[in-house]
Motif scaffolding. Structure first.
Motif, PDB file in Angstrom:
ATOM      1  N   VAL A  91      -9.789  -0.867  -2.177  1.00  0.00           N
ATOM      2  CA  VAL A  91      -9.530  -2.116  -2.905  1.00  0.00           C
ATOM      3  C   VAL A  91      -8.482  -2.919  -2.140  1.00  0.00           C
ATOM      4  N   LYS A  92      -8.533  -4.263  -2.301  1.00  0.00           N
ATOM      5  CA  LYS A  92      -7.690  -5.150  -1.474  1.00  0.00           C
ATOM      6  C   LYS A  92      -6.193  -4.892  -1.713  1.00  0.00           C
ATOM      7  N   ARG A  93      -5.791  -4.815  -2.966  1.00  0.00           N
ATOM      8  CA  ARG A  93      -4.367  -4.610  -3.277  1.00  0.00           C
ATOM      9  C   ARG A  93      -4.302  -3.698  -4.497  1.00  0.00           C
ATOM     10  N   LEU A  94      -3.588  -2.594  -4.365  1.00  0.00           N
ATOM     11  CA  LEU A  94      -3.576  -1.563  -5.404  1.00  0.00           C
ATOM     12  C   LEU A  94      -2.157  -1.355  -5.924  1.00  0.00           C
ATOM     13  N   ILE A  95      -1.999  -1.513  -7.239  1.00  0.00           N
ATOM     14  CA  ILE A  95      -0.698  -1.297  -7.882  1.00  0.00           C
ATOM     15  C   ILE A  95      -0.867  -0.173  -8.894  1.00  0.00           C
ATOM     16  N   SER A  96      -0.040   0.862  -8.793  1.00  0.00           N
ATOM     17  CA  SER A  96      -0.147   1.970  -9.751  1.00  0.00           C
ATOM     18  C   SER A  96       1.158   2.170 -10.496  1.00  0.00           C
ATOM     19  N   ARG A  97       1.031   2.643 -11.716  1.00  0.00           N
ATOM     20  CA  ARG A  97       2.203   2.923 -12.549  1.00  0.00           C
ATOM     21  C   ARG A  97       2.645   4.362 -12.299  1.00  0.00           C
ATOM     22  N   ALA A  98       3.958   4.582 -12.193  1.00  0.00           N
ATOM     23  CA  ALA A  98       4.493   5.946 -12.056  1.00  0.00           C
ATOM     24  C   ALA A  98       5.239   6.297 -13.331  1.00  0.00           C
ATOM     25  N   VAL A  99       5.057   7.528 -13.774  1.00  0.00           N
ATOM     26  CA  VAL A  99       5.654   7.955 -15.046  1.00  0.00           C
ATOM     27  C   VAL A  99       6.780   8.973 -14.839  1.00  0.00           C
ATOM     28  N   SER A 100       6.853   9.569 -13.628  1.00  0.00           N
ATOM     29  CA  SER A 100       7.920  10.526 -13.349  1.00  0.00           C
ATOM     30  C   SER A 100       8.204  10.477 -11.854  1.00  0.00           C
TER      31      SER A 100
END
Ligand SMILES: Nc1ncnc2c1ncn2[C@@H]1O[C@H](COP(=O)(O)OP(=O)(O)OP(=O)(O)O)[C@@H](O)[C@H]1O
Ligand SMILES: Nc1ncnc2c1ncn2[C@@H]1O[C@H](COP(=O)(O)OP(=O)(O)OP(=O)(O)O)[C@@H](O)[C@H]1O
Lengths: 226, 226
Positions: A91-100
């Protein structure tokens, strides 16, 4: 622009709804049908899907998508698997959430473009808001240079910005002032309403109860506010 | 200042740790022993306690406390009960977290001083960050007046701020510029590092790849950036 947001918890759904309201095309994805139903009128498109399964995920329209956001929270495993799928699909731009912090380390190793920490980032903003009495907000652009919102110091009340001379004296930039008024909200409680006074100029009058919005070195701002 | 923070999830613990690092006295409270143990070195004081029980809660040192924050998340009932206790104990300033719109309505009716929505507030910040290509960030002080971070438009590259004349032309305030450099982080990935260049002046030189930090009416800023 075109967004795919996976995981419609508080963070993912708020982001999907806001981007939709701003005029973007947003596809909101969740494996819980009730969530998909709940948000179908507030998000451009909603799809019920388990994003840990490549067979399902492949059908999402990635080629036209500008940004993919993996907003799955508690289930770190599902978040990581979904993120890995997105990397595979290039995917062109990937943003992920981190929980720890362990989760963060895995995401960094996978080289996602950006990592979000929703609870920690709000905690950071509020720590600066609550840090100094009389200072309503402080936004760090760097450790030493902040945008600060604080009440007009007594010695400047009634003067124009130009008359005070404090811009040159403390090497600060004044963005604007805000007037504060007490109003009743929908349920009858008294709340403070701030009204931004456009762009500041030398002629701006500083009144009691006004809030100054400044930028500069935090030590210079501290001395100005004393 | 002195804080009591109840509920050491991601939001509550990040806030408690950051305020402790800023030099404040913070009491972190949670009913899970493992959380209390986990954070005891990072927060001034930690106490294991079920804050829905008045007998337990009464022993907290409220009289000297400036701000109480109820950061319990998922358990809305526990959050509301704890908030009700804090109202009864007449704490000086009470901030509670809301997890749903029904929860919000209850907290408003109880007249807490401020309500936090950690996930929603971060979603809001990111929506503005992602909204416009070429604009790195946009912080609304009001619906029409924003602080904006964007790359220097091509026509100004190589000029000083004074030479461009755009401050007067578009009625904006320039806070600073940031130089952007690529660096390797601890795990060898290339990341963009932004370096704030103090306080802007007429002599500030605008180079290719620099980021302008501006304040003004969003329509004027849009025209400037075109
Ligand atoms: N495999 C999956 N595929 C698609 N969606 C998923 C998957 N696993 C979890 N989700 C969805 O992700 C959403 C957000 O995750 P979850 O609710 O666990 O986190 P949260 O921390 O409560 O979120 P928030 O803090 O944003 O409210 C949920 O609505 C959940 O249904
Ligand atoms: N009655 C209670 N008394 C004290 N602490 C409580 C009580 N109920 C819940 N907590 C604590 O509140 C903390 C935060 O709540 P919880 O983890 O449910 O929310 P969360 O949404 O996961 O939080 P975050 O999003 O901040 O990570 C937990 O550590 C939990 O142990």
């Amino acid at each position: 622009m075109k967004f795919i947001i996976i995981g419609l918890g508080n963070f993912g759904s708020s982001l999907a709804i806001q981007l939709t309201q701003m005029g973007h095309e947003v596809i909101g994805v969740d494996n819980k049908m009730e969530k998909v139903e709940n948000f179908k009128d507030a998000i451009s498109h909603t799809i019920c899907m388990n994003t840990t399964e490549m067979s399902a995920v492949q059908s999402l329209p990635f080629r036209n998508t500008d940004i993919v956001i993996v907003a799955i929270g508690e289930d770190e495993g599902a978040n990581i698997l979904t993120t890995a799928m997105m990397k595979q699909l290039k995917v062109k731009r990937l943003i992920s959430r981190a929980v720890s912090s362990l989760h963060q380390t895995v995401l960094e190793a996978m080289q996602v473009d950006e990592i979000v920490h929703p609870e920690e980032e709000t905690a950071n903003r509020w720590a600066w808001k609550l840090n100094t009495e009389g200072v309503l907000d402080s936004i760090p652009l760097s450790p030493e240079y902040h945008i600060v919102e604080a009440y007009v110091p007594e010695r400047y009340i009634g003067k124009t910005l130009g008359e005070t001379g404090f811009v040159n004296q403390y090497n600060v930039v004044v963005l604007t002032t805000m007037t504060t008024t007490r109003e009743q909200n929908e349920i009858g409680s008294l709340i403070m309403k701030n009204k931004v006074q456009g762009v500041a100029s030398a002629k701006t009058v500083l009144s009691e109860g006004d809030v100054l919005v400044l930028y500069g070195h935090i030590r210079d701002i501290e001395r100005l506010l004393k």
